[in-house]
Design a protein around this motif. Structure first.
Motif, PDB file in Angstrom:
ATOM      1  N   SER A   1       0.749  -1.332   0.087  1.00 37.24           N
ATOM      2  CA  SER A   1       0.091  -0.227   0.014  1.00 37.24           C
ATOM      3  C   SER A   1       0.807   1.110  -0.046  1.00 37.24           C
ATOM      4  CB  SER A   1      -0.850  -0.051   1.203  1.00 37.24           C
ATOM      5  OG  SER A   1      -1.655   1.272   1.109  1.00 37.24           O
ATOM      6  N   ARG A   2       0.556   2.383  -0.766  1.00 41.39           N
ATOM      7  CA  ARG A   2       1.239   3.449  -0.640  1.00 41.39           C
ATOM      8  C   ARG A   2       1.142   4.166   0.643  1.00 41.39           C
ATOM      9  NH1 ARG A   2       3.871   7.253   0.055  1.00 41.39           N
ATOM     10  NH2 ARG A   2       4.268   8.815  -1.399  1.00 41.39           N
ATOM     11  N   ASP A   3       0.291   3.852   1.498  1.00 40.12           N
ATOM     12  CA  ASP A   3      -0.110   4.247   2.793  1.00 40.12           C
ATOM     13  C   ASP A   3       0.838   3.176   3.819  1.00 40.12           C
ATOM     14  OD1 ASP A   3      -0.621   5.184   5.407  1.00 40.12           O
ATOM     15  OD2 ASP A   3      -2.825   4.879   5.241  1.00 40.12           O
ATOM     16  N   LEU A   4       2.139   3.901   4.122  1.00 35.57           N
ATOM     17  CA  LEU A   4       2.941   3.341   4.992  1.00 35.57           C
ATOM     18  C   LEU A   4       2.030   2.512   6.312  1.00 35.57           C
ATOM     19  CD1 LEU A   4       6.028   2.628   5.748  1.00 35.57           C
ATOM     20  CD2 LEU A   4       6.024   4.554   6.826  1.00 35.57           C
ATOM     21  N   TYR A   5       0.893   3.119   6.757  1.00 31.26           N
ATOM     22  CA  TYR A   5       0.340   2.753   7.855  1.00 31.26           C
ATOM     23  C   TYR A   5      -0.822   1.690   7.408  1.00 31.26           C
ATOM     24  CZ  TYR A   5       3.494   5.780  10.350  1.00 31.26           C
ATOM     25  OH  TYR A   5       4.573   6.311  10.941  1.00 31.26           O
ATOM     26  N   ALA A   6      -1.129   1.495   6.263  1.00 35.89           N
ATOM     27  CA  ALA A   6      -2.033   0.444   5.925  1.00 35.89           C
ATOM     28  C   ALA A   6      -1.281  -0.775   5.681  1.00 35.89           C
ATOM     29  CB  ALA A   6      -2.750   0.961   4.676  1.00 35.89           C
ATOM     30  N   ARG A   7      -0.030  -0.840   5.671  1.00 36.17           N
ATOM     31  CA  ARG A   7       0.782  -2.029   5.678  1.00 36.17           C
ATOM     32  C   ARG A   7       0.830  -3.093   6.759  1.00 36.17           C
ATOM     33  NH1 ARG A   7       5.916   0.591   2.774  1.00 36.17           N
ATOM     34  NH2 ARG A   7       4.862   1.946   1.115  1.00 36.17           N
ATOM     35  N   TYR A   8       1.115  -4.010   6.773  1.00 38.75           N
ATOM     36  CA  TYR A   8       1.242  -4.755   8.105  1.00 38.75           C
ATOM     37  C   TYR A   8       2.000  -4.223   8.987  1.00 38.75           C
ATOM     38  CZ  TYR A   8      -0.346  -9.253   5.433  1.00 38.75           C
ATOM     39  OH  TYR A   8      -1.083 -10.035   4.926  1.00 38.75           O
ATOM     40  N   GLU A   9       1.449  -4.400  10.359  1.00 38.77           N
ATOM     41  CA  GLU A   9       2.119  -3.479  11.405  1.00 38.77           C
ATOM     42  C   GLU A   9       3.604  -4.411  11.707  1.00 38.77           C
ATOM     43  OE1 GLU A   9       1.539  -2.388  16.127  1.00 38.77           O
ATOM     44  OE2 GLU A   9      -0.025  -2.844  14.737  1.00 38.77           O
ATOM     45  N   ASP A  10       3.555  -5.526  11.481  1.00 37.88           N
ATOM     46  CA  ASP A  10       4.569  -6.410  11.875  1.00 37.88           C
ATOM     47  C   ASP A  10       4.754  -7.724  10.860  1.00 37.88           C
ATOM     48  OD1 ASP A  10       6.007  -8.943  13.096  1.00 37.88           O
ATOM     49  OD2 ASP A  10       6.757  -7.127  14.425  1.00 37.88           O
ATOM     50  N   ILE A  11       5.936  -8.017  10.218  1.00 37.59           N
ATOM     51  CA  ILE A  11       6.272  -9.138   9.288  1.00 37.59           C
ATOM     52  C   ILE A  11       5.638 -10.344   9.701  1.00 37.59           C
ATOM     53  CG2 ILE A  11       8.527  -9.864  10.281  1.00 37.59           C
ATOM     54  CD1 ILE A  11       7.408  -9.520   6.535  1.00 37.59           C
ATOM     55  N   ASN A  12       5.659 -10.511  11.200  1.00 41.51           N
ATOM     56  CA  ASN A  12       4.826 -11.844  11.694  1.00 41.51           C
ATOM     57  C   ASN A  12       3.387 -12.033  11.237  1.00 41.51           C
ATOM     58  OD1 ASN A  12       7.034 -13.401  13.158  1.00 41.51           O
ATOM     59  ND2 ASN A  12       7.236 -11.360  14.096  1.00 41.51           N
ATOM     60  N   GLU A  13       2.724 -10.811  10.997  1.00 45.01           N
ATOM     61  CA  GLU A  13       1.359 -10.897  10.489  1.00 45.01           C
ATOM     62  C   GLU A  13       1.178 -11.478   9.054  1.00 45.01           C
ATOM     63  OE1 GLU A  13      -1.059  -7.233  10.982  1.00 45.01           O
ATOM     64  OE2 GLU A  13       0.307  -6.461  12.377  1.00 45.01           O
ATOM     65  N   PHE A  14       2.117 -11.288   8.416  1.00 41.79           N
ATOM     66  CA  PHE A  14       2.523 -11.883   6.952  1.00 41.79           C
ATOM     67  C   PHE A  14       2.621 -13.176   7.102  1.00 41.79           C
ATOM     68  CE2 PHE A  14       5.122 -12.766   3.333  1.00 41.79           C
ATOM     69  CZ  PHE A  14       4.085 -12.988   2.176  1.00 41.79           C
ATOM     70  N   ILE A  15       3.542 -13.653   7.839  1.00 39.94           N
ATOM     71  CA  ILE A  15       3.822 -14.996   8.278  1.00 39.94           C
ATOM     72  C   ILE A  15       2.735 -15.819   8.722  1.00 39.94           C
ATOM     73  CG2 ILE A  15       5.567 -16.402   9.572  1.00 39.94           C
ATOM     74  CD1 ILE A  15       7.534 -14.305   9.743  1.00 39.94           C
ATOM     75  N   ALA A  16       1.911 -15.204   9.550  1.00 39.41           N
ATOM     76  CA  ALA A  16       0.603 -15.835  10.075  1.00 39.41           C
ATOM     77  C   ALA A  16      -0.525 -15.835   9.144  1.00 39.41           C
ATOM     78  CB  ALA A  16       0.245 -14.968  11.457  1.00 39.41           C
ATOM     79  N   SER A  17      -0.331 -15.284   7.822  1.00 39.89           N
ATOM     80  CA  SER A  17      -1.474 -15.367   6.902  1.00 39.89           C
ATOM     81  C   SER A  17      -1.693 -16.675   6.396  1.00 39.89           C
ATOM     82  CB  SER A  17      -0.964 -14.314   5.778  1.00 39.89           C
ATOM     83  OG  SER A  17      -0.090 -15.006   5.043  1.00 39.89           O
ATOM     84  N   GLU A  18      -2.740 -16.839   5.646  1.00 36.86           N
ATOM     85  CA  GLU A  18      -3.405 -18.233   5.133  1.00 36.86           C
ATOM     86  C   GLU A  18      -2.597 -18.699   4.065  1.00 36.86           C
ATOM     87  OE1 GLU A  18      -7.443 -18.549   3.833  1.00 36.86           O
ATOM     88  OE2 GLU A  18      -8.003 -17.308   5.760  1.00 36.86           O
ATOM     89  N   PHE A  19      -1.540 -17.769   3.434  1.00 35.52           N
ATOM     90  CA  PHE A  19      -0.836 -18.203   2.432  1.00 35.52           C
ATOM     91  C   PHE A  19       0.245 -19.217   2.690  1.00 35.52           C
ATOM     92  CE2 PHE A  19       3.293 -17.134  -0.069  1.00 35.52           C
ATOM     93  CZ  PHE A  19       3.064 -17.669  -1.133  1.00 35.52           C
TER      94      PHE A  19
END
Length: 406
Positions: A301-319
Motif C-alpha cells: 500500500s502507498r500508505d505506510l500505515y496501511a501495511r502490516y504492522e509487523d512481518i509476523n502478521e504476514f507469516i501468520a497469513s493463510e498463504f
C-alpha cells in the motif's frame, strides 16, 4: 576448471574455480572447497570483487576522470565502504535465513574476497537460467518452492527488524541466494539502516550517484515510495520490497523498471497508481495464488500505515497455512524434536512425499533423514519404529529419484 590463488588466508585455506559459477553484482561467485577436507560438505562459495575492473569501468564511462582527484578518490572510497559494510554486517548478524559467513572479508590491493556457505545462485541468476537451480522453478511443484522461499525471507526480515532493529532497504532478486539444501538466504546488507531505539521510522536520504554500478545505490525497482518521495524509512519499507519480489517470482520480471533513476521511478510509480485506480490489485497480480494475492495490498500500500504492522502478521497469513509448508518447517526443526514426535512425523510423511519436487526431496529431505538415521543408529536408546520408518522413507525417496533422473 582451473584453480587460481593469491597470497591470502582464503587462498591458503581454500581452492576455488578460476571462472565464476555465477555473478551477483558486484561479486563474482566461485565454487570452492576447503583444502583441509575432501568431503562434499567442505564445498563453499568464494565471493570476489575485482577493484581494477571496477575502477576501469568508472573511468571508461566517465564516472571518474582519473584516480588522483579528491572527488574521484572519494567516490571509489564510498564504493569500497559499501563493500566492507555488506560483509561486516553479515559477520555481525547471525541467523539461519541470512547467508552464512565462513571466512571474513579480506582486502587486497586488487580485490576484496570472502567465503560463505555454498550457494548455487541468486534468484536473479536462477531466473535468467544461468545455473542448475533453474529447474526448481520450471516444475509443476514450483509453487511450494516459492512459497517456502518467501517464508524463509520473511523470517530473515523478522530477525533484521525485530532483533537487529534495522531495515534491509535492498531486498531484490540479486540479494537472495539459494544454498545446496534449497534454502533461501538474505544478503545485500550494504545499505542496512539501523533504527534508533524505540523508533520504527526515520529520516533517510538516498545516496545519489550518476552512472555508477547498481550496488552503490538502492535498487529502485524494489524501493518503497516513501523512501523516494518523503525521505522516510521504516521496517514496512521492506514489506513493499517483498511484495515487488513476490511479483518477480511469479511473473519472472520486475514490476517496475526505473533504470536506477529517481525521475523514472516517479513516472513508473505514477503509472502503477493509475493502473491500480483503473483496475485492481487482483488484476495486476492475477498470476499469484489467491492466498498470497490477498496479502499484496498489506505489503505494498502507498500508505505506510496501511501495511502490516509487523512481518509476523504476514507469516501468520493463510498463504503459509499449507500442509507441505508445515512439513518443511517441521523438517527444519527435526533435530530438536522428541523420538515420539519424529515417529509420528515419519509415519505421516510417506503419503506427502509425491507432492514435493524431486530436487527438494534430494537436497532437503534426503539430507535431513540421513542425518536422523545416523543420529538414531548411534543412540544408546534406539527406537526401532522410528529407525524402521526412517529407512522406509529414505528408500522411497531413493526410488522416486532414480525414476526422475533416468
Amino acid at each position: 576448471m582451473g584453480l587460481w590463488s593469491t597470497r591470502s588466508g582464503i587462498s591458503v585455506n581454500y581452492s576455488y574455480s578460476s571462472s565464476p559459477t555465477f555473478a551477483a553484482e558486484p561479486w563474482s561467485v566461485h565454487t570452492g572447497r576447503s583444502r583441509s577436507s575432501s568431503s562434499s560438505s567442505s564445498r563453499v562459495s568464494v565471493f570476489i570483487f575485482d577493484k581494477r575492473k571496477f575502477e576501469n569501468y568508472l573511468q571508461k564511462y566517465g564516472v571518474i576522470q582519473s584516480r588522483s582527484s579528491s572527488a574521484d578518490r572519494q567516490l571509489i572510497s564510498d564504493a569500497y565502504d559499501i563493500i566492507r559494510t555488506q560483509v561486516n554486517n553479515l559477520a555481525k548478524l547471525k541467523h539461519p535465513m541470512l547467508l552464512g559467513l565462513v571466512a571474513p572479508l579480506e582486502e587486497h590491493s586488487k580485490s576484496f574476497m570472502f567465503v560463505t556457505e555454498y550457494v548455487s545462485g541468486c534468484l536473479s541468476s536462477i531466473y535468467q537460467g544461468s545455473d542448475s537451480d533453474q529447474d526448481l522453478f520450471n516444475t509443476e511443484s514450483q509453487d511450494i518452492i516459492i512459497q517456502r522461499g518467501i517464508l524463509q525471507i520473511s523470517h530473515g526480515l523478522d530477525f533484521i527488524h525485530n532483533t537487529a532493529s534495522s531495515v534491509h532497504l535492498d531486498l531484490n532478486p540479486r540479494t537472495v541466494f539459494v544454498n545446496e539444501h534449497s534454502d533461501w538466504k538474505i544478503f545485500g546488507l550494504g545499505h542496512l539502516f539501523k533504527l534508533a531505539a524505540g523508533t520504527n521510522t526515520a529520516e533517510y536520504f538516498m545516496p545519489q550517484y550518476d552512472r555508477v554500478p547498481p550496488f552503490m545505490q538502492l535498487n529502485l525497482n524494489y524501493t518503497a515510495p516513501e523512501i523516494v518521495f518523503e525521505n522516510t524509512v521504516s521496517p514496512r519499507s521492506d514489506y513493499f520490497s517483498l511484495g515487488a519480489l513476490v511479483y518477480f517470482l511469479y511473473y519472472g520480471r520486475n514490476l517496475f523498471n526505473c533504470d536506477n533513476s529517481t525521475s523514472n521511478y516517479r513516472d513508473e510509480y505514477s503509472r502503477f497508481e493509475r493502473k491500480l485506480s483503473q483496475m485492481s490489485w487482483e488484476s495486476i497480480f492475477s498470476k499469484l495464488p489467491d492466498k498470497v494475492r490477498a496479502t499484496i495490498p498489506r505489503l505494498m500500500s502507498r500508505d505506510l500505515y496501511a501495511r502490516y504492522e509487523d512481518i509476523n502478521e504476514f507469516i501468520a497469513s493463510e498463504f503459509f497455512e499449507d500442509p507441505l509448508i508445515k512439513t518443511l518447517v517441521f523438517l527444519d526443526d527435526l533435530p530438536t524434536k522428541s523420538t515420539e514426535e519424529k515417529t509420528v512425523f515419519l509415519n505421516g510423511l510417506a503419503d506427502l512425499l509425491p507432492k514435493f519436487p524431486a530436487q527438494l526431496l534430494q537436497r532437503k529431505f534426503l539430507t535431513a533423514l540421513l542425518q536422523l538415521l545416523d543420529q538414531s543408529s548411534s543412540s544408546n536408546d534406539i527406537n526401532s519404529e522410528c529407525l524402521s520408518q526412517n529407512l522406509h522413507i529414505i528408500i522411497q525417496i531413493g526410488r522416486s529419484l532414480s525414476v526422475y533422473f533416468q
